[in-house]
Design a protein around this motif. Structure first.
Motif, short mmCIF file in Angstrom:
data_model
loop_
_atom_site.label_atom_id
_atom_site.label_comp_id
_atom_site.label_asym_id
_atom_site.label_seq_id
_atom_site.Cartn_x
_atom_site.Cartn_y
_atom_site.Cartn_z
N TYR A 107 -25.41 -136.78 -67.39
CA TYR A 107 -25.95 -135.43 -67.24
C TYR A 107 -26.82 -135.41 -65.99
CZ TYR A 107 -28.84 -131.29 -67.91
OH TYR A 107 -29.49 -130.10 -67.73
N GLU A 108 -26.64 -134.39 -65.15
CA GLU A 108 -27.41 -134.26 -63.92
C GLU A 108 -27.95 -132.85 -63.81
OE1 GLU A 108 -25.18 -136.29 -60.48
OE2 GLU A 108 -23.62 -135.99 -62.00
N SER A 109 -29.16 -132.72 -63.27
CA SER A 109 -29.77 -131.41 -63.06
C SER A 109 -30.50 -131.43 -61.71
CB SER A 109 -30.76 -131.10 -64.19
OG SER A 109 -31.37 -129.85 -63.98
N TYR A 110 -30.13 -130.49 -60.82
CA TYR A 110 -30.70 -130.45 -59.48
C TYR A 110 -31.14 -129.03 -59.14
CZ TYR A 110 -28.02 -134.81 -59.11
OH TYR A 110 -27.50 -136.05 -59.33
N ASN A 111 -32.23 -128.92 -58.37
CA ASN A 111 -32.75 -127.64 -57.91
C ASN A 111 -32.74 -127.58 -56.38
OD1 ASN A 111 -33.70 -126.31 -60.47
ND2 ASN A 111 -34.91 -128.18 -60.58
N PHE A 112 -32.33 -126.44 -55.84
CA PHE A 112 -32.32 -126.23 -54.40
C PHE A 112 -33.05 -124.93 -54.09
CE2 PHE A 112 -28.46 -128.36 -55.74
CZ PHE A 112 -28.38 -129.46 -54.89
N THR A 113 -33.87 -124.93 -53.05
CA THR A 113 -34.55 -123.71 -52.61
C THR A 113 -34.34 -123.55 -51.11
OG1 THR A 113 -36.64 -124.91 -52.25
CG2 THR A 113 -36.31 -123.86 -54.40
N GLY A 114 -34.28 -122.29 -50.69
CA GLY A 114 -34.10 -122.01 -49.28
C GLY A 114 -34.87 -120.77 -48.87
N ASN A 115 -35.33 -120.77 -47.62
CA ASN A 115 -36.05 -119.61 -47.07
C ASN A 115 -35.51 -119.33 -45.67
OD1 ASN A 115 -38.43 -119.05 -49.07
ND2 ASN A 115 -38.42 -121.27 -48.79
N LYS A 116 -35.18 -118.05 -45.43
CA LYS A 116 -34.58 -117.70 -44.14
C LYS A 116 -34.82 -116.22 -43.87
CE LYS A 116 -31.46 -119.03 -40.88
NZ LYS A 116 -31.23 -120.31 -40.22
N THR A 117 -35.03 -115.88 -42.60
CA THR A 117 -35.14 -114.48 -42.20
C THR A 117 -33.75 -113.91 -41.96
OG1 THR A 117 -37.29 -114.88 -41.16
CG2 THR A 117 -36.09 -112.89 -40.50
N ALA A 118 -33.45 -112.81 -42.63
CA ALA A 118 -32.11 -112.21 -42.49
C ALA A 118 -31.86 -111.78 -41.05
CB ALA A 118 -31.99 -111.01 -43.43
N LEU A 119 -30.69 -112.16 -40.54
CA LEU A 119 -30.34 -111.84 -39.15
C LEU A 119 -29.59 -110.51 -39.04
CD1 LEU A 119 -29.19 -115.38 -37.96
CD2 LEU A 119 -31.44 -114.31 -37.72
N GLY A 120 -29.08 -110.02 -40.15
CA GLY A 120 -28.35 -108.76 -40.13
C GLY A 120 -28.36 -108.13 -41.50
N GLN A 121 -27.82 -106.94 -41.63
CA GLN A 121 -27.81 -106.24 -42.90
C GLN A 121 -26.75 -106.82 -43.83
OE1 GLN A 121 -27.60 -102.00 -42.59
NE2 GLN A 121 -27.25 -101.68 -44.78
N LYS A 122 -27.12 -107.00 -45.09
CA LYS A 122 -26.21 -107.52 -46.09
C LYS A 122 -26.32 -106.68 -47.37
CE LYS A 122 -24.94 -111.48 -43.97
NZ LYS A 122 -23.55 -111.94 -43.72
N SER A 123 -25.19 -106.36 -47.97
CA SER A 123 -25.18 -105.72 -49.28
C SER A 123 -24.72 -106.78 -50.27
CB SER A 123 -24.22 -104.52 -49.29
OG SER A 123 -24.14 -103.97 -50.59
N PHE A 124 -25.65 -107.27 -51.09
CA PHE A 124 -25.38 -108.46 -51.89
C PHE A 124 -25.84 -108.24 -53.32
CE2 PHE A 124 -26.35 -112.76 -53.45
CZ PHE A 124 -25.15 -113.40 -53.16
N GLY A 125 -24.92 -108.26 -54.28
CA GLY A 125 -25.27 -108.15 -55.69
C GLY A 125 -26.02 -106.90 -56.05
N GLY A 126 -25.70 -105.79 -55.41
CA GLY A 126 -26.40 -104.53 -55.71
C GLY A 126 -27.66 -104.30 -54.93
N GLN A 127 -28.05 -105.26 -54.08
CA GLN A 127 -29.24 -105.12 -53.25
C GLN A 127 -28.84 -105.06 -51.78
OE1 GLN A 127 -32.40 -104.72 -54.00
NE2 GLN A 127 -32.42 -105.15 -56.20
N ASN A 128 -29.59 -104.28 -51.00
CA ASN A 128 -29.38 -104.20 -49.56
C ASN A 128 -30.48 -104.98 -48.86
OD1 ASN A 128 -27.06 -102.46 -49.57
ND2 ASN A 128 -28.43 -100.74 -50.04
N TYR A 129 -30.08 -105.98 -48.11
CA TYR A 129 -31.04 -106.79 -47.36
C TYR A 129 -30.89 -106.44 -45.89
CZ TYR A 129 -31.16 -109.41 -51.74
OH TYR A 129 -31.28 -109.74 -53.05
N LEU A 130 -32.02 -106.13 -45.25
CA LEU A 130 -32.02 -105.67 -43.87
C LEU A 130 -32.41 -106.80 -42.92
CD1 LEU A 130 -33.87 -102.28 -44.45
CD2 LEU A 130 -31.40 -102.72 -44.51
#
Length: 275
Positions: A107-130
């Motif tokens: 059994y394995e369990s791993y966590n990943f986190t990321g932080n980034k400034t959006a470079l363009g507009q994205k419509s993702f999972g019902g949300q709009n990221y600018l």
């Protein structure tokens, strides 16, 4: 399915290559007859029967994979380029249930986190990221497997066995705008399925052995997963084994028309202790 077929071909290639290597090192025919006769006798001794009893083992593994992949929900977000996920060291403690090395569970369990400034507009999972939004992403992978090698024989110098088992995974994924309420989208991908593969090991009862293993299966829609390893094991004592190698793990999940592809691949080292 095509990727799994290609990988099984790789396993068979390594099996033939290692088999030829083992054959080149065989003793002359007259000496080989003597050794085979001795092996037949030892297989029926009480001590050898004891080796077939089940016991519990602990595996401590440090894995240094490169993480890559993407998630598609209207738009596609790349884990590294769009969400800032980086490579990291992964450490897992696995339990192995062994009957002459035929049964293995982990059994394995791993966590990943990321932080980034959006470079363009994205419509993702019902949300709009600018463009300019600070995106924070979290991915949690839980992966387990129970494998059985029906044809595996520990005392044979080179051994090929088919692999059957059950593998399961769950990936929880979230993306949000840092510090802004109600700008978060979440999704979960999971599957529990029968798995098939192959295992080849060279070395038998020698202190150092080498192996190659592949397992995987397709599942719902375009989903699939496969897990492959190429490595070695060196016995430090009757109860302690040190090993290392290279591992490929790929998971393609699908849910509600959303798709996620996660790839982890890189070297590892491990320590196995028999309790």
């Amino acid at each position: 399915m095509k990727k799994i077929s290609v990988c099984i071909g790789v396993v068979m290639y390594f099996s033939l290559a290692l088999g030829n290597f083992a054959g080149a090192a065989e003793l002359p025919p007259e000496e080989k007859v003597t050794l085979e006769t001795t092996k037949t006798v030892t297989q029926v001794t009480p001590d050898d029967k004891k080796k077939c009893k089940m016991y519990l083992g602990v595996e401590i593994r440090s894995w240094f994979p490169k993480m890559s992949g993407q998630e598609t929900r209207n738009s596609q977000l790349d884990f590294q380029n769009d969400l800032g996920h980086g490579n990291k060291e992964l450490t897992a403690i696995n339990l192995t249930f062994i009957e002459n090395s035929k049964i293995n569970g982990s059994y394995e369990s791993y966590n990943f986190t990321g932080n980034k400034t959006a470079l363009g507009q994205k419509s993702f999972g019902g949300q709009n990221y600018l463009a300019g939004d600070g995106l924070h992403s979290e991915k949690k992978l839980m992966y387990w497997k129970i494998d059985y090698l029906p044809n595996y024989q520990k005392t044979v110098d080179s051994n090929f066995s088919w692999l059957v088992g059950i593998h399961g995974y769950k990936v929880n994924s979230s993306v949000e705008v840092s510090g802004v309420a109600n700008r978060k989208t979440e999704q979960s991908y999971s599957a529990v399925l029968p798995t098939f593969g192959a295992h080849y090991k060279l070395g038998g009862n020698r202190p150092t052995t080498y192996y190659v293993e592949l397992s995987g299966t397709p599942h719902t829609g375009k989903g699939y997963n496969y897990d492959a390893e190429l490595g070695f094991q060196h016995k430090l004592s009757p109860n302690i084994v040190f090993g290392g190698g290279y591992r490929w793990l790929t998971i393609q999940g699908e849910k509600d028309n959303d798709q996620m592809n996660l790839q982890l691949r890189g070297p590892f080292m491990q320590l196995n202790c028999k309790l």
